[in-house]
Scaffold this motif. Sequence first.
Motif, PDB file in Angstrom:
ATOM      1  N   ASN A 284       0.834  -1.209   0.000  1.00  0.00           N
ATOM      2  CA  ASN A 284       0.000   0.000   0.000  1.00  0.00           C
ATOM      3  C   ASN A 284       0.866   1.256   0.000  1.00  0.00           C
ATOM      4  O   ASN A 284       0.551   2.250  -0.675  1.00  0.00           O
ATOM      5  N   TYR A 285       1.937   1.196   0.742  1.00  0.00           N
ATOM      6  CA  TYR A 285       2.847   2.348   0.799  1.00  0.00           C
ATOM      7  C   TYR A 285       3.468   2.625  -0.571  1.00  0.00           C
ATOM      8  O   TYR A 285       3.545   3.768  -1.023  1.00  0.00           O
ATOM      9  N   GLN A 286       3.878   1.536  -1.239  1.00  0.00           N
ATOM     10  CA  GLN A 286       4.506   1.705  -2.552  1.00  0.00           C
ATOM     11  C   GLN A 286       3.502   2.273  -3.560  1.00  0.00           C
ATOM     12  O   GLN A 286       3.830   3.158  -4.357  1.00  0.00           O
ATOM     13  N   ALA A 287       2.263   1.736  -3.502  1.00  0.00           N
ATOM     14  CA  ALA A 287       1.219   2.225  -4.424  1.00  0.00           C
ATOM     15  C   ALA A 287       0.908   3.691  -4.156  1.00  0.00           C
ATOM     16  O   ALA A 287       0.758   4.506  -5.085  1.00  0.00           O
ATOM     17  N   THR A 288       0.833   4.030  -2.860  1.00  0.00           N
ATOM     18  CA  THR A 288       0.565   5.432  -2.493  1.00  0.00           C
ATOM     19  C   THR A 288       1.702   6.339  -2.939  1.00  0.00           C
ATOM     20  O   THR A 288       1.486   7.468  -3.418  1.00  0.00           O
ATOM     21  N   LYS A 289       2.918   5.832  -2.803  1.00  0.00           N
ATOM     22  CA  LYS A 289       4.086   6.598  -3.209  1.00  0.00           C
ATOM     23  C   LYS A 289       4.068   6.874  -4.716  1.00  0.00           C
ATOM     24  O   LYS A 289       4.366   7.977  -5.185  1.00  0.00           O
TER      25      LYS A 289
ATOM     26  N   LYS B 188       1.355   6.894  -6.662  1.00  0.00           N
ATOM     27  CA  LYS B 188       0.266   7.842  -6.925  1.00  0.00           C
ATOM     28  C   LYS B 188       0.684   9.264  -6.601  1.00  0.00           C
ATOM     29  O   LYS B 188       0.356  10.218  -7.312  1.00  0.00           O
ATOM     30  N   LEU B 189       1.422   9.413  -5.514  1.00  0.00           N
ATOM     31  CA  LEU B 189       1.892  10.743  -5.128  1.00  0.00           C
ATOM     32  C   LEU B 189       2.841  11.309  -6.165  1.00  0.00           C
ATOM     33  O   LEU B 189       2.768  12.496  -6.525  1.00  0.00           O
ATOM     34  N   ALA B 190       3.735  10.435  -6.709  1.00  0.00           N
ATOM     35  CA  ALA B 190       4.673  10.886  -7.744  1.00  0.00           C
ATOM     36  C   ALA B 190       3.922  11.314  -9.001  1.00  0.00           C
ATOM     37  O   ALA B 190       4.242  12.330  -9.623  1.00  0.00           O
ATOM     38  N   ALA B 191       2.893  10.523  -9.367  1.00  0.00           N
ATOM     39  CA  ALA B 191       2.093  10.876 -10.556  1.00  0.00           C
ATOM     40  C   ALA B 191       1.351  12.185 -10.339  1.00  0.00           C
ATOM     41  O   ALA B 191       1.265  13.029 -11.238  1.00  0.00           O
ATOM     42  N   ALA B 192       0.807  12.354  -9.126  1.00  0.00           N
ATOM     43  CA  ALA B 192       0.091  13.595  -8.819  1.00  0.00           C
ATOM     44  C   ALA B 192       1.033  14.790  -8.869  1.00  0.00           C
ATOM     45  O   ALA B 192       0.673  15.868  -9.358  1.00  0.00           O
ATOM     46  N   GLU B 193       2.262  14.589  -8.359  1.00  0.00           N
ATOM     47  CA  GLU B 193       3.238  15.679  -8.391  1.00  0.00           C
ATOM     48  C   GLU B 193       3.614  16.033  -9.832  1.00  0.00           C
ATOM     49  O   GLU B 193       3.760  17.208 -10.181  1.00  0.00           O
ATOM     50  N   ALA B 194       3.766  14.991 -10.697  1.00  0.00           N
ATOM     51  CA  ALA B 194       4.070  15.246 -12.109  1.00  0.00           C
ATOM     52  C   ALA B 194       2.930  15.981 -12.791  1.00  0.00           C
ATOM     53  O   ALA B 194       3.129  16.919 -13.569  1.00  0.00           O
ATOM     54  N   SER B 195       1.684  15.552 -12.497  1.00  0.00           N
ATOM     55  CA  SER B 195       0.510  16.210 -13.078  1.00  0.00           C
ATOM     56  C   SER B 195       0.415  17.657 -12.619  1.00  0.00           C
ATOM     57  O   SER B 195       0.095  18.561 -13.378  1.00  0.00           O
ATOM     58  N   LEU B 196       0.728  17.867 -11.339  1.00  0.00           N
ATOM     59  CA  LEU B 196       0.689  19.226 -10.797  1.00  0.00           C
ATOM     60  C   LEU B 196       1.736  20.103 -11.468  1.00  0.00           C
ATOM     61  O   LEU B 196       1.470  21.268 -11.801  1.00  0.00           O
ATOM     62  N   ALA B 197       2.919  19.537 -11.719  1.00  0.00           N
ATOM     63  CA  ALA B 197       3.984  20.295 -12.383  1.00  0.00           C
ATOM     64  C   ALA B 197       3.559  20.684 -13.804  1.00  0.00           C
ATOM     65  O   ALA B 197       3.787  21.809 -14.250  1.00  0.00           O
ATOM     66  N   ALA B 198       2.929  19.716 -14.513  1.00  0.00           N
ATOM     67  CA  ALA B 198       2.458  20.005 -15.875  1.00  0.00           C
ATOM     68  C   ALA B 198       1.371  21.077 -15.861  1.00  0.00           C
ATOM     69  O   ALA B 198       1.348  21.978 -16.709  1.00  0.00           O
ATOM     70  N   ALA B 199       0.459  20.984 -14.892  1.00  0.00           N
ATOM     71  CA  ALA B 199      -0.603  21.980 -14.772  1.00  0.00           C
ATOM     72  C   ALA B 199      -0.030  23.362 -14.478  1.00  0.00           C
ATOM     73  O   ALA B 199      -0.491  24.377 -15.009  1.00  0.00           O
TER      74      ALA B 199
END
Length: 286
Positions: free
Chosen positions: A40-45, A47-58
């Motif tokens: 669960n920690y790895q999956a959350t990690k 997801k967090l990386a993807a969210a950070e990448a999406s936020l950077a693109a936005a």
Amino acid sequence: MKQTKIFVMAMMAVALMATSCASKKDLQNCQAENRELTANYQATKEKLAAAEASLAAAQEQLSSTKKDYAKLQNSLDKSLTNANQNNISIEKLVDQINESNQYIRHLVEVKSKSDSLNMVLTNNLTRSLSREEMKEVDVQVMKGVVYISLADNMLYQSGSYEVNSRAKETLSKIAKIIQDYKDYDVLIEGNTDNVPVSTTSAKMKNIRNNWDLSALRASSVVQYLQDNFGVSPKRMTAGGRGEYNPVTTNDTEVGKMRNRRTQIIITPKLDQFMDLIDKAPEDSQK
């Protein structure tokens, strides 16, 4: 007493074994839970990386949008400044648009009137011809001028500028149109292809070039209309344009045939032309 000690020791052994079994099961449960938490920690990690990448693109897109907005705002400011400097008001722009619309409507009205006049002129000038006769004579009206085009093989003897006997019927139809409007001017215009004139024929020996041939052929038609159908020579003009007024290319035999033609051009005087709108032919609907 000895039996009691043995019993006590047996009970302690059983208790120890029970405790050992319970501890091993708890350990296995803890290990399974740890693996689940790790996953669960790895999956959350991730997801967090993807969210950070999406936020950077936005954020990058937002930055680009802000720059575009700034450019548009700057362009708008300049436009407003120029508009103010030139004292261009909304009312003036509206007036200009209205003037343009009025001009467009005027052009449409002129074109419509021109088309109507051409139609009336065509009907008047061709009312003497039946439907079958119209198939043999090409009559067109452009800008109030009537163009009647005839191929040379319909009019002239081969290798000559003399009118042949077969042309009588065709020219009689043309004469009907000309005589219907006695005050109109008539131009007979000869045209050739770009093949040089052959002087080997006795009929052509005095002809120097296509200029001569086209002019002589036009002159022959003028004289034929005068002598056989009584068309006044004062109304007619004979002219030759040689090979210099082609309607298509001379690269093919079909093209050359189309360029070898005689045009009869009937031109109404301006006052007569304007009167045509009030003079519809009696049998124009036939």
